[in-house]
Design a protein around this motif. Structure first.
Motif, PDB file in Angstrom:
ATOM      1  N   HIS B  44     -29.571 -18.083  -0.825  1.00 26.04           N
ATOM      2  CA  HIS B  44     -28.777 -17.723  -0.601  1.00 26.04           C
ATOM      3  C   HIS B  44     -27.785 -17.193  -1.341  1.00 26.04           C
ATOM      4  O   HIS B  44     -26.106 -17.451  -1.550  1.00 26.04           O
ATOM      5  CB  HIS B  44     -28.028 -17.206   0.800  1.00 26.04           C
ATOM      6  N   VAL B  45     -28.164 -18.436  -2.633  1.00 27.27           N
ATOM      7  CA  VAL B  45     -27.039 -17.892  -3.643  1.00 27.27           C
ATOM      8  C   VAL B  45     -26.926 -16.761  -4.177  1.00 27.27           C
ATOM      9  O   VAL B  45     -25.653 -16.901  -5.414  1.00 27.27           O
ATOM     10  CB  VAL B  45     -27.440 -19.889  -4.607  1.00 27.27           C
ATOM     11  N   LEU B  47     -28.468 -13.259  -6.551  1.00 26.05           N
ATOM     12  CA  LEU B  47     -28.911 -12.067  -5.733  1.00 26.05           C
ATOM     13  C   LEU B  47     -29.343 -10.574  -7.308  1.00 26.05           C
ATOM     14  O   LEU B  47     -28.718 -11.019  -7.617  1.00 26.05           O
ATOM     15  CB  LEU B  47     -28.024 -11.171  -4.662  1.00 26.05           C
ATOM     16  N   ASP B 126     -33.274  -7.085   4.996  1.00 27.58           N
ATOM     17  CA  ASP B 126     -32.616  -5.954   4.756  1.00 27.58           C
ATOM     18  C   ASP B 126     -32.669  -5.754   2.931  1.00 27.58           C
ATOM     19  O   ASP B 126     -32.619  -6.131   2.912  1.00 27.58           O
ATOM     20  CB  ASP B 126     -31.640  -6.965   5.755  1.00 27.58           C
ATOM     21  N   GLN B 127     -32.187  -4.236   3.286  1.00 23.57           N
ATOM     22  CA  GLN B 127     -31.676  -3.935   2.563  1.00 23.57           C
ATOM     23  C   GLN B 127     -30.143  -4.194   2.230  1.00 23.57           C
ATOM     24  O   GLN B 127     -28.745  -3.745   3.439  1.00 23.57           O
ATOM     25  CB  GLN B 127     -32.072  -2.119   2.543  1.00 23.57           C
ATOM     26  N   LEU B 128     -29.126  -5.243   1.605  1.00 27.52           N
ATOM     27  CA  LEU B 128     -28.109  -5.223   1.269  1.00 27.52           C
ATOM     28  C   LEU B 128     -27.137  -4.463   1.104  1.00 27.52           C
ATOM     29  O   LEU B 128     -26.705  -3.617  -0.411  1.00 27.52           O
ATOM     30  CB  LEU B 128     -28.124  -6.736   1.013  1.00 27.52           C
ATOM     31  N   GLY B 129     -25.889  -4.068   1.305  1.00 26.12           N
ATOM     32  CA  GLY B 129     -24.817  -3.002   0.681  1.00 26.12           C
ATOM     33  C   GLY B 129     -24.339  -3.633   0.311  1.00 26.12           C
ATOM     34  O   GLY B 129     -23.334  -4.581   0.305  1.00 26.12           O
ATOM     35  N   ILE B 130     -24.115  -3.614  -1.296  1.00 28.48           N
ATOM     36  CA  ILE B 130     -23.319  -4.600  -2.609  1.00 28.48           C
ATOM     37  C   ILE B 130     -22.078  -3.718  -2.659  1.00 28.48           C
ATOM     38  O   ILE B 130     -22.386  -2.730  -2.918  1.00 28.48           O
ATOM     39  CB  ILE B 130     -23.974  -4.735  -4.138  1.00 28.48           C
ATOM     40  N   PRO B 131     -21.102  -4.586  -1.473  1.00 33.72           N
ATOM     41  CA  PRO B 131     -19.538  -3.586  -1.611  1.00 33.72           C
ATOM     42  C   PRO B 131     -19.007  -2.791  -3.113  1.00 33.72           C
ATOM     43  O   PRO B 131     -19.538  -4.113  -4.081  1.00 33.72           O
ATOM     44  CB  PRO B 131     -18.751  -4.349  -1.034  1.00 33.72           C
ATOM     45  N   PRO B 235     -18.538 -13.566  -6.018  1.00 34.31           N
ATOM     46  CA  PRO B 235     -19.454 -13.580  -6.256  1.00 34.31           C
ATOM     47  C   PRO B 235     -19.368 -13.215  -7.976  1.00 34.31           C
ATOM     48  O   PRO B 235     -19.185 -12.142  -7.946  1.00 34.31           O
ATOM     49  CB  PRO B 235     -20.585 -12.953  -5.791  1.00 34.31           C
ATOM     50  N   TYR B 250     -26.157 -11.444  -8.896  1.00 34.72           N
ATOM     51  CA  TYR B 250     -24.562 -11.652  -8.084  1.00 34.72           C
ATOM     52  C   TYR B 250     -25.039 -13.188  -7.980  1.00 34.72           C
ATOM     53  O   TYR B 250     -25.921 -14.156  -7.317  1.00 34.72           O
ATOM     54  CB  TYR B 250     -24.716 -11.341  -6.554  1.00 34.72           C
ATOM     55  N   LEU B 251     -23.685 -14.283  -8.150  1.00 34.67           N
ATOM     56  CA  LEU B 251     -24.042 -15.404  -8.119  1.00 34.67           C
ATOM     57  C   LEU B 251     -23.016 -16.480  -7.479  1.00 34.67           C
ATOM     58  O   LEU B 251     -21.452 -15.804  -7.980  1.00 34.67           O
ATOM     59  CB  LEU B 251     -23.736 -16.312  -9.416  1.00 34.67           C
ATOM     60  N   ALA B 252     -23.147 -17.192  -6.575  1.00 35.15           N
ATOM     61  CA  ALA B 252     -22.325 -17.731  -5.204  1.00 35.15           C
ATOM     62  C   ALA B 252     -21.873 -19.059  -6.353  1.00 35.15           C
ATOM     63  O   ALA B 252     -21.796 -19.381  -6.503  1.00 35.15           O
ATOM     64  CB  ALA B 252     -22.067 -18.314  -4.200  1.00 35.15           C
TER      65      ALA B 252
END
Lengths: 14, 257
Positions: B44-45, B47, B126-131, B235, B250-252
């Motif tokens: 989870h680092v 996406l 889960d499909q994730l919503g990217i703000p 991120p 996307y990277l945390a």
């Protein structure tokens, strides 16, 4: 030292 | 059903190369707009989000939304059987249990048609919503330059601190035995030729794992340019755009001290 953060919380489940 | 014909198999090969080390299984979400893949790595680092527009295909048909659960390792193997310039057609029925791939090549002596089938799987993700985010800094640079910077600095240390300021964008790595920093200044001539640009609303400093950035840089084969979007404490977005779509990572950031 810095710790690796996580993405959890930035994105929401649809 | 899905039927999607790409003019060159190379695009899929490069995309798989740019995704498969982050994610092992993912749903290819197919609908009338095109094909989308979105998945987080196990830790989870990071996406990754890939979009192929329907208009980017030679022919594209998808009657209803269809998630195709793909083992990326298996798909990589099947794609290795295609030549880069083969015409590649993906087909799947509504039950989405098999993906068929057809590779067509014309050569001087004959036409070759190769057909492969691979098993699909049920992936519960889960499909994730990217703000939508207004980033404080946006940097566009040649993808080969970014690849070189992160690869070089990864030899010295595990992390890179990225600082965007009025001076430009600076990449800093403090290793145990050596350190290095690379400053890219906005160059009036270069920006005039649209080679790159640095836009900044406020200064940004973030630290990231180089291992991930080196991995993202595999997308350099897809696009000559890369865009880095940054705000403090959110991120990093690393985006590569190409004719038929885009790949975004996307990277945390690393946090604390």
């Amino acid at each position: 030292a810095k710790q690796q953060g996580r993405l959890d919380g930035f994105f929401t489940a649809k | 059903m899905l039927e999607a014909k790409l003019s060159e198999a190379a695009l899929l090969k490069r995309l798989l190369d740019a995704v498969k080390e982050l994610v092992s299984d993912a749903n290819f979400e197919c609908n009338e707009e095109g094909i989308q893949l979105q998945a987080m790595d196990n830790s989870h680092v990071a996406l990754v989000s890939v979009k192929l527009y329907a208009s980017g295909f030679k022919r594209y048909r998808c009657d209803r939304p269809l998630p195709l659960g793909v083992n990326l390792g298996s798909l990589t193997k099947v794609l290795k059987c295609a030549k880069d310039d083969d015409i590649c057609t993906l087909k799947a029925g509504d039950d989405a249990d098999i993906l068929s791939l057809t590779y067509e090549a014309k050569s001087a002596y004959a036409d070759r048609i190769a057909e492969y089938e691979m098993k699909l799987m049920d992936i519960d993700a889960d499909q994730l919503g990217i703000p939508d985010t207004d980033y404080d800094a946006s940097v566009t640079m040649p993808s080969s330059e970014f690849l070189r910077i992160v690869r070089d600095l990864s030899l010295l240390g595990e992390s890179v601190r990225i600082e965007v300021s009025k001076e430009g964008i600076r990449f800093v790595s403090d290793g145990e035995a050596a350190n290095g920093n690379i400053l890219i200044k906005q160059n009036a001539e270069a920006s005039g030729k649209k080679k790159g640009s640095i836009e900044m609303n406020s200064a940004v400093t973030l630290t990231f794992s180089l291992k991930y950035l080196v991995n993202f840089s595999k997308s350099s084969s897809l696009s000559k340019k890369v865009q880095l979007m940054m705000s403090n404490d959110v991120p990093l977005l690393v985006s590569y755009a190409f004719n038929q779509g885009h790949i975004r990572y996307y990277l945390a950031p690393k946090i604390g001290d």
